[in-house]
Design a protein around this motif. Structure first.
Motif: not given
Length: 210
Positions: A1-2, A41-43, A47-48, A122-124
């Motif tokens: 990721m840039d 960065l983790l997302a 691939g989130c 959940g994702l958040l």
């Protein structure tokens, strides 16, 4: 990721940053912003970013405001995670954020220190907890390529000690703010018993230091 260090913009994002910068110590405020950048960065790594549940603005609100309960607005009447979640929810409602999203941010903040629970809500909640944890050294290998830039923009400033000081000070204000086995309660007990907490001692072995 840039990675871009640009933060979200608009009235809500500006209000979030203002709340953080005017009520928290500079060290904790920087930690809050780094938590957002690490969460992004983790997302990306997992691939989130294209997940329907991913919302960059809500992630910014949750990560940036996650320690609002350690700032000057917090009264020490409840554990700092909950008090911060309540304060964040009030701010979001002032900006007419839908109640379902307010609830998602509230939960993410209230659970950010609850490893083993946050990732199931959940994702958040998951990304908020993981972004915060990354600033303590968790998943350092994933974020390491960008860590130097992030720390240059938002220096640590002895963050761990500053954060523990703020949590302990508020935990000491009432029994409700320091229940047994809560993070605030345990940090308070460790400080009183030993003069230093395990969280502070662990910073010595963190890849980022204090």
């Amino acid at each position: 990721m840039d990675l871009s260090l640009d933060l979200p913009t608009g009235p809500l994002a500006e209000a979030v940053l203002s709340a953080v910068r005017t009520t928290e110590t500079p060290a904790v405020a920087n930690h809050s912003v780094r938590s957002f950048l690490f969460a992004q960065l983790l997302a990306a790594h997992e691939g989130c970013l294209d997940d329907a549940a991913y919302d960059r603005d809500l992630l910014f609100a949750a990560t940036a405001l996650h320690d609002l309960g350690t700032g000057s607005l917090a009264k020490g009447e409840a554990r700092f995670e909950v008090e911060g979640a309540d304060l964040a929810a009030d701010l979001l409602r002032q900006h007419h954020v839908p109640e379902t999203d307010v609830d998602r941010v509230w939960e993410a903040i209230a659970l950010h220190a609850s490893t083993g629970i946050a990732e199931r809500r959940g994702l958040l909640s998951y990304l908020t907890s993981e972004g915060v944890s990354a600033d303590f050294g968790r998943n350092a290998d994933v974020v390491a390529p960008h860590a130097q830039r992030i720390h240059a923009a938002y220096p640590r400033l002895a963050m761990v000690r500053s954060l523990v000081d703020a949590i302990v000070e508020r935990a000491a204000r009432s029994a409700a703010a320091a229940p047994r086995y809560s993070l605030g309660g345990e940090l308070l007990r460790e400080r009183r018993a030993d003069g230093v907490t395990r969280l502070e001692l662990a910073a010595a072995t963190s890849p980022w230091g204090e």
